[in-house]
Design a protein around this motif. Structure first.
Motif, PDB file in Angstrom:
ATOM      1  N   THR A   7       0.846  -1.179   0.000  1.00  0.00           N
ATOM      2  CA  THR A   7       0.000   0.000   0.000  1.00  0.00           C
ATOM      3  C   THR A   7       0.887   1.235   0.000  1.00  0.00           C
ATOM      4  OG1 THR A   7      -1.678  -1.182   1.237  1.00  0.00           O
ATOM      5  CG2 THR A   7      -1.822   1.203   1.237  1.00  0.00           C
ATOM      6  N   ARG A   8       0.598   2.138  -0.871  1.00  0.00           N
ATOM      7  CA  ARG A   8       1.352   3.393  -0.938  1.00  0.00           C
ATOM      8  C   ARG A   8       0.565   4.495  -0.260  1.00  0.00           C
ATOM      9  NH1 ARG A   8       4.809   2.951  -6.255  1.00  0.00           N
ATOM     10  NH2 ARG A   8       4.742   0.726  -6.367  1.00  0.00           N
ATOM     11  N   ALA A   9       1.230   5.582   0.027  1.00  0.00           N
ATOM     12  CA  ALA A   9       0.579   6.709   0.693  1.00  0.00           C
ATOM     13  C   ALA A   9      -0.712   7.062  -0.032  1.00  0.00           C
ATOM     14  CB  ALA A   9       1.512   7.912   0.729  1.00  0.00           C
ATOM     15  N   VAL A  17       1.770   2.221   5.393  1.00  0.00           N
ATOM     16  CA  VAL A  17       2.652   1.145   5.831  1.00  0.00           C
ATOM     17  C   VAL A  17       3.626   1.691   6.871  1.00  0.00           C
ATOM     18  CG1 VAL A  17       4.482  -0.448   5.094  1.00  0.00           C
ATOM     19  CG2 VAL A  17       2.488  -0.056   3.618  1.00  0.00           C
ATOM     20  N   TYR A  18       3.848   0.911   7.913  1.00  0.00           N
ATOM     21  CA  TYR A  18       4.881   1.246   8.889  1.00  0.00           C
ATOM     22  C   TYR A  18       5.704  -0.002   9.164  1.00  0.00           C
ATOM     23  CZ  TYR A  18       2.161  -1.017  12.601  1.00  0.00           C
ATOM     24  OH  TYR A  18       1.494  -1.922  13.380  1.00  0.00           O
ATOM     25  N   GLU A  19       6.887   0.216   9.701  1.00  0.00           N
ATOM     26  CA  GLU A  19       7.777  -0.852  10.139  1.00  0.00           C
ATOM     27  C   GLU A  19       8.064  -0.625  11.615  1.00  0.00           C
ATOM     28  OE1 GLU A  19      11.136  -1.653   7.265  1.00  0.00           O
ATOM     29  OE2 GLU A  19      10.404   0.275   6.505  1.00  0.00           O
ATOM     30  N   TYR A  20       8.205  -1.717  12.347  1.00  0.00           N
ATOM     31  CA  TYR A  20       8.562  -1.566  13.753  1.00  0.00           C
ATOM     32  C   TYR A  20       9.456  -2.708  14.206  1.00  0.00           C
ATOM     33  CZ  TYR A  20       5.385  -5.262  15.347  1.00  0.00           C
ATOM     34  OH  TYR A  20       4.774  -6.476  15.576  1.00  0.00           O
ATOM     35  N   ALA A  21      10.185  -2.444  15.254  1.00  0.00           N
ATOM     36  CA  ALA A  21      11.022  -3.452  15.900  1.00  0.00           C
ATOM     37  C   ALA A  21      10.969  -3.217  17.404  1.00  0.00           C
ATOM     38  CB  ALA A  21      12.463  -3.364  15.410  1.00  0.00           C
ATOM     39  N   LEU A  22      11.030  -4.296  18.141  1.00  0.00           N
ATOM     40  CA  LEU A  22      11.122  -4.182  19.593  1.00  0.00           C
ATOM     41  C   LEU A  22      12.559  -3.904  19.992  1.00  0.00           C
ATOM     42  CD1 LEU A  22       8.917  -7.180  20.724  1.00  0.00           C
ATOM     43  CD2 LEU A  22       8.377  -4.756  20.897  1.00  0.00           C
ATOM     44  N   ARG A  44       7.435   5.653   6.530  1.00  0.00           N
ATOM     45  CA  ARG A  44       8.056   6.441   5.459  1.00  0.00           C
ATOM     46  C   ARG A  44       7.094   7.485   4.891  1.00  0.00           C
ATOM     47  NH1 ARG A  44      10.238   4.206  -0.326  1.00  0.00           N
ATOM     48  NH2 ARG A  44      10.836   6.233  -1.127  1.00  0.00           N
ATOM     49  N   ALA A  45       5.852   7.084   4.638  1.00  0.00           N
ATOM     50  CA  ALA A  45       4.881   7.987   4.016  1.00  0.00           C
ATOM     51  C   ALA A  45       4.650   9.249   4.844  1.00  0.00           C
ATOM     52  CB  ALA A  45       3.560   7.260   3.789  1.00  0.00           C
ATOM     53  N   ARG A  46       4.821   9.142   6.140  1.00  0.00           N
ATOM     54  CA  ARG A  46       4.588  10.294   7.027  1.00  0.00           C
ATOM     55  C   ARG A  46       5.882  10.895   7.564  1.00  0.00           C
ATOM     56  NH1 ARG A  46      -1.355   9.943   9.112  1.00  0.00           N
ATOM     57  NH2 ARG A  46      -2.122   8.424   7.616  1.00  0.00           N
ATOM     58  N   GLY A  47       7.015  10.344   7.121  1.00  0.00           N
ATOM     59  CA  GLY A  47       8.304  10.872   7.575  1.00  0.00           C
ATOM     60  C   GLY A  47       8.484  10.749   9.080  1.00  0.00           C
ATOM     61  N   TYR A  48       7.912   9.703   9.642  1.00  0.00           N
ATOM     62  CA  TYR A  48       7.923   9.539  11.099  1.00  0.00           C
ATOM     63  C   TYR A  48       8.875   8.430  11.525  1.00  0.00           C
ATOM     64  CZ  TYR A  48       6.313   8.275  15.767  1.00  0.00           C
ATOM     65  OH  TYR A  48       6.257   7.987  17.107  1.00  0.00           O
ATOM     66  N   THR A 110      25.049  -5.904  21.784  1.00  0.00           N
ATOM     67  CA  THR A 110      25.202  -5.101  22.992  1.00  0.00           C
ATOM     68  C   THR A 110      24.057  -5.468  23.931  1.00  0.00           C
ATOM     69  OG1 THR A 110      23.896  -3.321  22.015  1.00  0.00           O
ATOM     70  CG2 THR A 110      26.291  -3.195  21.747  1.00  0.00           C
ATOM     71  N   ILE A 111      23.986  -4.832  25.051  1.00  0.00           N
ATOM     72  CA  ILE A 111      22.928  -5.156  26.005  1.00  0.00           C
ATOM     73  C   ILE A 111      21.553  -4.761  25.469  1.00  0.00           C
ATOM     74  CG2 ILE A 111      22.012  -4.609  28.291  1.00  0.00           C
ATOM     75  CD1 ILE A 111      24.860  -4.596  29.316  1.00  0.00           C
ATOM     76  N   VAL A 112      21.437  -3.594  24.810  1.00  0.00           N
ATOM     77  CA  VAL A 112      20.172  -3.189  24.190  1.00  0.00           C
ATOM     78  C   VAL A 112      20.262  -3.518  22.706  1.00  0.00           C
ATOM     79  CG1 VAL A 112      18.623  -1.271  23.673  1.00  0.00           C
ATOM     80  CG2 VAL A 112      19.750  -1.394  25.906  1.00  0.00           C
ATOM     81  N   GLN A 113      19.357  -4.407  22.254  1.00  0.00           N
ATOM     82  CA  GLN A 113      19.390  -4.892  20.876  1.00  0.00           C
ATOM     83  C   GLN A 113      18.031  -4.721  20.212  1.00  0.00           C
ATOM     84  OE1 GLN A 113      20.526  -9.010  20.831  1.00  0.00           O
ATOM     85  NE2 GLN A 113      22.351  -8.676  22.062  1.00  0.00           N
ATOM     86  N   PRO A 114      18.016  -4.479  18.907  1.00  0.00           N
ATOM     87  CA  PRO A 114      16.738  -4.457  18.191  1.00  0.00           C
ATOM     88  C   PRO A 114      16.315  -5.882  17.847  1.00  0.00           C
ATOM     89  CG  PRO A 114      18.518  -3.993  16.672  1.00  0.00           C
ATOM     90  CD  PRO A 114      19.137  -4.114  18.047  1.00  0.00           C
ATOM     91  N   GLY A 115      15.018  -6.121  17.846  1.00  0.00           N
ATOM     92  CA  GLY A 115      14.489  -7.393  17.375  1.00  0.00           C
ATOM     93  C   GLY A 115      14.256  -7.316  15.876  1.00  0.00           C
ATOM     94  N   PRO A 116      13.646  -8.348  15.300  1.00  0.00           N
ATOM     95  CA  PRO A 116      13.349  -8.327  13.865  1.00  0.00           C
ATOM     96  C   PRO A 116      12.351  -7.223  13.522  1.00  0.00           C
ATOM     97  CG  PRO A 116      12.714 -10.441  14.864  1.00  0.00           C
ATOM     98  CD  PRO A 116      13.241  -9.579  15.948  1.00  0.00           C
ATOM     99  N   VAL A 117      12.389  -6.778  12.281  1.00  0.00           N
ATOM    100  CA  VAL A 117      11.480  -5.729  11.803  1.00  0.00           C
ATOM    101  C   VAL A 117      10.198  -6.382  11.294  1.00  0.00           C
ATOM    102  CG1 VAL A 117      11.181  -3.881  10.107  1.00  0.00           C
ATOM    103  CG2 VAL A 117      13.393  -4.195  11.232  1.00  0.00           C
ATOM    104  N   HIS A 118       9.071  -5.818  11.700  1.00  0.00           N
ATOM    105  CA  HIS A 118       7.743  -6.266  11.279  1.00  0.00           C
ATOM    106  C   HIS A 118       7.032  -5.086  10.617  1.00  0.00           C
ATOM    107  CE1 HIS A 118       8.329  -9.829  13.754  1.00  0.00           C
ATOM    108  NE2 HIS A 118       8.733  -9.016  14.715  1.00  0.00           N
ATOM    109  N   THR A 119       5.925  -5.342   9.922  1.00  0.00           N
ATOM    110  CA  THR A 119       5.196  -4.271   9.241  1.00  0.00           C
ATOM    111  C   THR A 119       3.718  -4.283   9.620  1.00  0.00           C
ATOM    112  OG1 THR A 119       4.735  -5.664   7.329  1.00  0.00           O
ATOM    113  CG2 THR A 119       6.733  -4.319   7.239  1.00  0.00           C
ATOM    114  N   GLY A 120       3.063  -3.182   9.297  1.00  0.00           N
ATOM    115  CA  GLY A 120       1.630  -3.045   9.520  1.00  0.00           C
ATOM    116  C   GLY A 120       1.111  -1.819   8.804  1.00  0.00           C
TER     117      GLY A 120
END
Length: 138
Positions: A7-9, A17-22, A44-48, A110-120
């Motif tokens: 889906t595009r803007a 569309v957004y991407e997130y990681a824990l 990306r579409a919202r520059g956030y 390192t002690i603080v690590q990102p998890g895998p990237v997911h979308t929604g």
């Protein structure tokens, strides 16, 4: 059969569309045990790009009673500052939102690590960040 598409803007019924990681705290890397402590979200579409964090010290100390809680809090705050941009982001201040997100989700041991990237899909990236923090971290 259901087709999959990107889906595009403006094409997702007001949602983008957004991407997130824990963000995970791994106090003893050799054991691989972790505590979820935050959410990074990029739209990306919202520059956030944003990060919300919450450290449950009880859970962290259950994994490692000697965990450096002030150090972990400082690392989580640094992630929030990079997402916010501006002078507080340090060298990342001049980078766009996508570049800051990609740098933050790059694997590291390192002690603080990102998890895998997911979308929604979301109509409100900030509200989605809060929802994911409540659902996956608190």
């Amino acid at each position: 059969m259901t087709g999959r598409h990107i889906t595009r803007a403006g094409q997702g019924g007001g949602r983008d569309v957004y991407e997130y990681a824990l963000l995970r705290v791994v106090p003893r890397v050799e054991r691989g045990e972790c505590v979820n402590a935050g959410v990074l979200l990029y739209c990306r579409a919202r520059g956030y790009v944003g990060a919300l964090t919450h450290l449950d010290e009880t859970r962290l100390r259950a994994l490692d009673p000697k965990a450096d809680v002030p150090g972990v809090r400082a690392a989580l705050l640094a992630v929030e500052r990079v997402c916010a941009g501006g002078a507080a982001a340090g060298q990342a201040a001049g980078d766009d939102a996508g570049r800051r997100f990609r740098w933050l989700v790059a694997p590291r041991s390192t002690i603080v690590q990102p998890g895998p990237v997911h979308t929604g899909l979301t109509a409100d990236p900030e509200a989605e960040s809060r929802r994911l923090l409540e659902l996956l971290v608190r």
